[in-house]
Design a protein around this motif. Structure first.
Motif, PDB file in Angstrom:
ATOM      1  N   LYS A  90       1.142  -0.827  -0.242  1.00 12.62           N
ATOM      2  CA  LYS A  90      -0.292  -0.197  -0.155  1.00 12.62           C
ATOM      3  C   LYS A  90       0.576   0.935   0.522  1.00 12.62           C
ATOM      4  N   ASP A  91       2.245   1.228   0.855  1.00 15.92           N
ATOM      5  CA  ASP A  91       2.934   2.115   0.729  1.00 15.92           C
ATOM      6  C   ASP A  91       3.832   1.989  -0.447  1.00 15.92           C
ATOM      7  N   LEU A  92       4.473   3.531  -1.433  1.00 13.25           N
ATOM      8  CA  LEU A  92       5.171   3.724  -1.761  1.00 13.25           C
ATOM      9  C   LEU A  92       6.169   4.671  -1.552  1.00 13.25           C
ATOM     10  N   SER A  93       6.939   5.072  -1.113  1.00 12.08           N
ATOM     11  CA  SER A  93       8.309   6.346  -0.659  1.00 12.08           C
ATOM     12  C   SER A  93       9.142   6.524  -1.770  1.00 12.08           C
ATOM     13  N   MET A  94       9.130   7.488  -2.728  1.00 11.70           N
ATOM     14  CA  MET A  94       9.531   7.556  -4.005  1.00 11.70           C
ATOM     15  C   MET A  94       9.184   9.530  -4.231  1.00 11.70           C
ATOM     16  N   GLY A  95      10.299  10.159  -4.571  1.00  9.64           N
ATOM     17  CA  GLY A  95      10.326  11.318  -4.475  1.00  9.64           C
ATOM     18  C   GLY A  95      10.579  12.434  -3.519  1.00  9.64           C
ATOM     19  N   MET A  96      11.632  13.538  -4.269  1.00  8.72           N
ATOM     20  CA  MET A  96      11.962  14.504  -3.293  1.00  8.72           C
ATOM     21  C   MET A  96      11.766  15.935  -3.299  1.00  8.72           C
ATOM     22  N   SER A  97      12.837  16.242  -3.454  1.00  5.76           N
ATOM     23  CA  SER A  97      12.451  18.008  -3.347  1.00  5.76           C
ATOM     24  C   SER A  97      11.747  18.786  -5.130  1.00  5.76           C
ATOM     25  N   HIS A  98      12.902  17.858  -5.672  1.00  2.00           N
ATOM     26  CA  HIS A  98      12.508  18.293  -6.960  1.00  2.00           C
ATOM     27  C   HIS A  98      12.025  17.709  -7.208  1.00  2.00           C
ATOM     28  N   ASP A  99      11.672  16.489  -6.943  1.00  2.00           N
ATOM     29  CA  ASP A  99      10.939  15.507  -8.020  1.00  2.00           C
ATOM     30  C   ASP A  99       9.875  14.709  -7.763  1.00  2.00           C
ATOM     31  N   PHE A 100       9.669  15.467  -6.042  1.00  2.00           N
ATOM     32  CA  PHE A 100       8.597  15.100  -5.493  1.00  2.00           C
ATOM     33  C   PHE A 100       6.486  15.260  -5.531  1.00  2.00           C
ATOM     34  N   SER A 101       6.141  15.956  -6.674  1.00  2.00           N
ATOM     35  CA  SER A 101       5.032  16.221  -6.937  1.00  2.00           C
ATOM     36  C   SER A 101       5.189  14.948  -8.753  1.00  2.00           C
ATOM     37  N   VAL A 102       5.866  14.610  -9.212  1.00  2.00           N
ATOM     38  CA  VAL A 102       5.506  14.317 -10.572  1.00  2.00           C
ATOM     39  C   VAL A 102       5.309  12.754  -9.490  1.00  2.00           C
ATOM     40  N   ALA A 103       6.226  12.287  -8.997  1.00  2.00           N
ATOM     41  CA  ALA A 103       6.024  10.944  -7.539  1.00  2.00           C
ATOM     42  C   ALA A 103       4.445  10.714  -7.126  1.00  2.00           C
ATOM     43  N   ILE A 104       4.035  11.279  -6.615  1.00  2.00           N
ATOM     44  CA  ILE A 104       3.080  11.509  -6.498  1.00  2.00           C
ATOM     45  C   ILE A 104       1.917  11.073  -7.414  1.00  2.00           C
TER      46      ILE A 104
END
Length: 238
Positions: free
Chosen positions: A204-218
């Motif tokens: 159920k959980d995916l941890s991905m995305g940091m300051s520069h790309d978290f919007s895309v990750a979401i």
């Protein structure tokens, strides 16, 4: 640990990140509450961490057991979860089990066994994420894509570890769109494992995305994003 320059407004930055999370989640057809912000507090001092929590941070991400070990007693009053997001050495498993509420970087079966024994002694059940090396980079830790399902099955046998999903750090690029294929791949791996309905395993959980790309990750399904620089500013290591 570092102090942010006076020009860094942690509260304003954090609210801006939370607003961006809300917009990205809505774009993906999900509520903002479906995404947990893990404020990456490595090298950040007590005062700035308190400012972030006061502004709405509910989870803190640390890379090193030793640093978190020195911080947590000073911040024991804060109502936050502590996530280990960096590599964990086997000889630090006992201490990690004591300090952290989540381990996001599990990638070794012997380490899993040590964590399980430590959690048994503490009478706690630890949520863990399996780190996947989506970019197949030699410089990064993580399980190879084709080994994830088998590894998850083996970890699920440990009674005090709760497999909750996957974590990944794609190859860095200034262009967030370069990360999208890797985020899609991680989601597809999770969906494939979830479809197998393996006992004791949740994806159920995916941890991905940091300051520069978290919007895309979401947009591609992240439920946890690890954001540091966008909150605390550029890091100046001492």
């Amino acid at each position: 640990m570092e102090s942010a320059p006076p020009s860094i407004d942690v509260a304003t930055n954090l609210r801006r990140v939370l607003d961006s999370i809300e917009r990205s989640a809505q774009k993906a057809g999900r509520p903002g509450s479906a995404v947990t912000l893990v404020a990456v507090s490595k090298t950040i001092g007590e005062e700035l961490i308190r400012q972030a929590v006061a502004a709405g941070a509910m989870a803190l991400g640390e890379n090193k057991v030793q640093e978190a070990s020195s911080k947590r007693p000073l911040l024991i009053d804060l109502p936050v979860q502590w996530h280990l997001i960096g590599s964990l050495q086997k000889n630090k498993a006992n201490r990690a089990a004591e300090i952290f509420d989540w381990i996001e970087s599990l990638n070794d079966l012997d380490l899993a066994a040590r964590l399980d024994r430590a959690c048994e002694r503490l009478d706690k059940r630890m949520p863990v994420l399996i780190q996947v090396n989506v970019g197949r980079e030699a410089s990064k830790s993580g399980i190879a894509e084709e080994e994830v399902a088998d590894f998850a099955g083996r970890v699920s046998a440990f009674k005090h570890l709760e497999v909750r999903g996957l974590m990944a750090i794609p190859p860095y690029s200034e262009d967030a769109e370069e990360s999208r294929p890797h985020f899609i791949r991680l989601r597809e791996i999770a969906e494939r494992i979830e479809s197998q309905r393996l006992t004791g395993i949740s994806m159920k959980d995916l941890s991905m995305g940091m300051s520069h790309d978290f919007s895309v990750a979401i947009e591609e399904g992240a439920t946890l994003v690890r954001v540091g620089t966008a909150i605390f500013g550029p890091r100046h290591y001492m």
